[in-house]
Motif scaffolding. Structure first.
Motif, PDB file in Angstrom:
ATOM      1  N   GLU A  71     -91.548  -7.820 -31.743  1.00 28.02           N
ATOM      2  CA  GLU A  71     -91.208  -6.805 -30.739  1.00 28.02           C
ATOM      3  C   GLU A  71     -92.464  -6.125 -30.212  1.00 28.02           C
ATOM      4  OE1 GLU A  71     -88.345  -4.320 -32.676  1.00 28.02           O
ATOM      5  OE2 GLU A  71     -86.681  -5.662 -32.212  1.00 28.02           O
ATOM      6  N   SER A  72     -93.446  -5.913 -31.093  1.00 28.77           N
ATOM      7  CA  SER A  72     -94.706  -5.324 -30.665  1.00 28.77           C
ATOM      8  C   SER A  72     -95.443  -6.252 -29.700  1.00 28.77           C
ATOM      9  CB  SER A  72     -95.568  -5.030 -31.890  1.00 28.77           C
ATOM     10  OG  SER A  72     -96.841  -4.585 -31.510  1.00 28.77           O
ATOM     11  N   ARG A  73     -95.490  -7.550 -30.035  1.00 32.94           N
ATOM     12  CA  ARG A  73     -96.135  -8.520 -29.141  1.00 32.94           C
ATOM     13  C   ARG A  73     -95.394  -8.598 -27.806  1.00 32.94           C
ATOM     14  NH1 ARG A  73     -96.077 -11.769 -33.789  1.00 32.94           N
ATOM     15  NH2 ARG A  73     -94.462 -13.057 -32.838  1.00 32.94           N
ATOM     16  N   LEU A  74     -94.072  -8.522 -27.852  1.00 25.11           N
ATOM     17  CA  LEU A  74     -93.267  -8.571 -26.631  1.00 25.11           C
ATOM     18  C   LEU A  74     -93.562  -7.363 -25.741  1.00 25.11           C
ATOM     19  CD1 LEU A  74     -91.045  -9.899 -24.936  1.00 25.11           C
ATOM     20  CD2 LEU A  74     -89.384  -8.602 -26.292  1.00 25.11           C
ATOM     21  N   ALA A  75     -93.666  -6.187 -26.324  1.00 21.92           N
ATOM     22  CA  ALA A  75     -93.971  -4.987 -25.546  1.00 21.92           C
ATOM     23  C   ALA A  75     -95.351  -5.110 -24.897  1.00 21.92           C
ATOM     24  CB  ALA A  75     -93.907  -3.753 -26.438  1.00 21.92           C
ATOM     25  N   HIS A  76     -96.316  -5.643 -25.643  1.00 15.07           N
ATOM     26  CA  HIS A  76     -97.665  -5.830 -25.102  1.00 15.07           C
ATOM     27  C   HIS A  76     -97.637  -6.838 -23.946  1.00 15.07           C
ATOM     28  CE1 HIS A  76    -101.993  -6.085 -25.013  1.00 15.07           C
ATOM     29  NE2 HIS A  76    -101.929  -7.401 -25.147  1.00 15.07           N
ATOM     30  N   THR A  77     -96.899  -7.923 -24.119  1.00 17.34           N
ATOM     31  CA  THR A  77     -96.812  -8.945 -23.072  1.00 17.34           C
ATOM     32  C   THR A  77     -96.106  -8.395 -21.837  1.00 17.34           C
ATOM     33  OG1 THR A  77     -96.756 -10.662 -24.765  1.00 17.34           O
ATOM     34  CG2 THR A  77     -96.007 -11.281 -22.570  1.00 17.34           C
ATOM     35  N   ARG A  78     -95.065  -7.607 -22.039  1.00 15.90           N
ATOM     36  CA  ARG A  78     -94.368  -7.001 -20.889  1.00 15.90           C
ATOM     37  C   ARG A  78     -95.289  -6.059 -20.124  1.00 15.90           C
ATOM     38  NH1 ARG A  78     -88.393  -5.984 -23.479  1.00 15.90           N
ATOM     39  NH2 ARG A  78     -87.612  -8.079 -23.024  1.00 15.90           N
ATOM     40  N   ALA A  79     -96.129  -5.318 -20.848  1.00 17.99           N
ATOM     41  CA  ALA A  79     -97.088  -4.424 -20.185  1.00 17.99           C
ATOM     42  C   ALA A  79     -98.086  -5.237 -19.362  1.00 17.99           C
ATOM     43  CB  ALA A  79     -97.812  -3.571 -21.222  1.00 17.99           C
ATOM     44  N   GLN A  80     -98.536  -6.365 -19.893  1.00 13.68           N
ATOM     45  CA  GLN A  80     -99.448  -7.228 -19.146  1.00 13.68           C
ATOM     46  C   GLN A  80     -98.771  -7.783 -17.896  1.00 13.68           C
ATOM     47  OE1 GLN A  80    -100.636 -10.125 -22.093  1.00 13.68           O
ATOM     48  NE2 GLN A  80    -102.662  -9.210 -22.262  1.00 13.68           N
ATOM     49  N   VAL A  81     -97.532  -8.200 -18.024  1.00 17.68           N
ATOM     50  CA  VAL A  81     -96.792  -8.746 -16.874  1.00 17.68           C
ATOM     51  C   VAL A  81     -96.638  -7.677 -15.797  1.00 17.68           C
ATOM     52  CG1 VAL A  81     -94.514  -9.580 -16.130  1.00 17.68           C
ATOM     53  CG2 VAL A  81     -95.609 -10.553 -18.153  1.00 17.68           C
TER      54      VAL A  81
ATOM     55  N   LEU B 293    -100.870  -5.792  -9.612  1.00 15.76           N
ATOM     56  CA  LEU B 293    -102.068  -6.335  -8.973  1.00 15.76           C
ATOM     57  C   LEU B 293    -101.689  -7.327  -7.877  1.00 15.76           C
ATOM     58  CD1 LEU B 293    -105.140  -6.638  -8.833  1.00 15.76           C
ATOM     59  CD2 LEU B 293    -104.947  -8.415 -10.587  1.00 15.76           C
ATOM     60  N   ALA B 294    -100.707  -8.178  -8.138  1.00 16.17           N
ATOM     61  CA  ALA B 294    -100.265  -9.154  -7.136  1.00 16.17           C
ATOM     62  C   ALA B 294     -99.717  -8.442  -5.899  1.00 16.17           C
ATOM     63  CB  ALA B 294     -99.221 -10.086  -7.730  1.00 16.17           C
ATOM     64  N   THR B 295     -98.924  -7.416  -6.117  1.00 16.08           N
ATOM     65  CA  THR B 295     -98.377  -6.653  -4.989  1.00 16.08           C
ATOM     66  C   THR B 295     -99.499  -5.997  -4.196  1.00 16.08           C
ATOM     67  OG1 THR B 295     -96.361  -6.237  -6.238  1.00 16.08           O
ATOM     68  CG2 THR B 295     -96.806  -4.782  -4.366  1.00 16.08           C
ATOM     69  N   LYS B 296    -100.477  -5.448  -4.907  1.00 10.06           N
ATOM     70  CA  LYS B 296    -101.605  -4.802  -4.231  1.00 10.06           C
ATOM     71  C   LYS B 296    -102.391  -5.815  -3.408  1.00 10.06           C
ATOM     72  CE  LYS B 296    -105.716  -2.057  -5.151  1.00 10.06           C
ATOM     73  NZ  LYS B 296    -106.551  -1.431  -6.171  1.00 10.06           N
ATOM     74  N   LEU B 297    -102.616  -7.001  -3.961  1.00  7.78           N
ATOM     75  CA  LEU B 297    -103.376  -8.016  -3.235  1.00  7.78           C
ATOM     76  C   LEU B 297    -102.603  -8.565  -2.042  1.00  7.78           C
ATOM     77  CD1 LEU B 297    -105.048  -9.964  -6.170  1.00  7.78           C
ATOM     78  CD2 LEU B 297    -106.103  -8.310  -4.619  1.00  7.78           C
ATOM     79  N   GLU B 298    -101.280  -8.579  -2.124  1.00  6.66           N
ATOM     80  CA  GLU B 298    -100.477  -9.042  -0.996  1.00  6.66           C
ATOM     81  C   GLU B 298    -100.506  -8.049   0.167  1.00  6.66           C
ATOM     82  OE1 GLU B 298     -96.606  -9.635  -2.623  1.00  6.66           O
ATOM     83  OE2 GLU B 298     -97.102 -11.599  -3.472  1.00  6.66           O
TER      84      GLU B 298
ATOM     85  N   ALA C 207    -108.297  -4.747   1.935  1.00  6.14           N
ATOM     86  CA  ALA C 207    -109.556  -4.226   1.389  1.00  6.14           C
ATOM     87  C   ALA C 207    -109.726  -4.623  -0.079  1.00  6.14           C
ATOM     88  CB  ALA C 207    -109.605  -2.709   1.533  1.00  6.14           C
ATOM     89  N   ALA C 208    -108.634  -4.646  -0.814  1.00  2.00           N
ATOM     90  CA  ALA C 208    -108.707  -5.057  -2.221  1.00  2.00           C
ATOM     91  C   ALA C 208    -109.056  -6.539  -2.330  1.00  2.00           C
ATOM     92  CB  ALA C 208    -107.383  -4.771  -2.927  1.00  2.00           C
ATOM     93  N   VAL C 209    -108.494  -7.355  -1.453  1.00  2.00           N
ATOM     94  CA  VAL C 209    -108.811  -8.790  -1.451  1.00  2.00           C
ATOM     95  C   VAL C 209    -110.282  -8.989  -1.125  1.00  2.00           C
ATOM     96  CG1 VAL C 209    -108.352 -10.993  -0.312  1.00  2.00           C
ATOM     97  CG2 VAL C 209    -106.463  -9.462  -0.852  1.00  2.00           C
ATOM     98  N   GLU C 210    -110.779  -8.253  -0.133  1.00  2.00           N
ATOM     99  CA  GLU C 210    -112.189  -8.370   0.233  1.00  2.00           C
ATOM    100  C   GLU C 210    -113.098  -7.922  -0.909  1.00  2.00           C
ATOM    101  OE1 GLU C 210    -115.400  -6.658   3.473  1.00  2.00           O
ATOM    102  OE2 GLU C 210    -113.266  -6.427   3.866  1.00  2.00           O
ATOM    103  N   ARG C 211    -112.742  -6.843  -1.566  1.00  2.00           N
ATOM    104  CA  ARG C 211    -113.555  -6.350  -2.676  1.00  2.00           C
ATOM    105  C   ARG C 211    -113.641  -7.387  -3.793  1.00  2.00           C
ATOM    106  NH1 ARG C 211    -112.119  -4.350  -7.335  1.00  2.00           N
ATOM    107  NH2 ARG C 211    -109.982  -3.995  -6.682  1.00  2.00           N
TER     108      ARG C 211
END
Length: 104
Positions: free
Chosen positions: A46-56, A62-67, A71-75
């Protein structure tokens, strides 16, 4: 030496209870120790799952920001890939190794 009446039943009942206690703690597939180990493994999973969910969640943000943010894509293109715009000059500073001779 003669046994009192009912002593055999008591010994048998005590033996059965002792055997049942032994099997509950150490015997079988679902012993108490096995269940404790499974509980610990579940907590770790459960601890590993919570960590993985936070990463996802972080990667989705980040994907939404890049879409949406050019300026973020250029940076990122400039920082990670050394890309430049037309007409710009790129200066790269290479650290000098103190043990190697300097070429001129």
């Amino acid at each position: 030496m003669a046994l009192k009446p009912g002593t055999g039943r008591r010994l048998l009942a005590g033996g059965v209870l002792a055997f049942a206690g032994y099997m509950a703690l150490w015997g079988g597939e679902y012993s108490a120790f096995h269940l404790l180990r499974l509980k610990k493994e579940r907590g770790e999973a459960e601890s590993r799952l919570a960590h993985t969910r936070a990463q996802v969640d972080s990667l989705k943000a980040l994907a939404t920001k890049l879409e949406r943010d050019d300026a973020a894509v250029e940076r990122i293109a400039r920082e990670r890939f050394g890309m430049i715009r037309e007409g710009e000059l790129l200066y790269r500073f290479v650290p000098v190794d103190s043990g190697a001779p300097v070429e001129e």
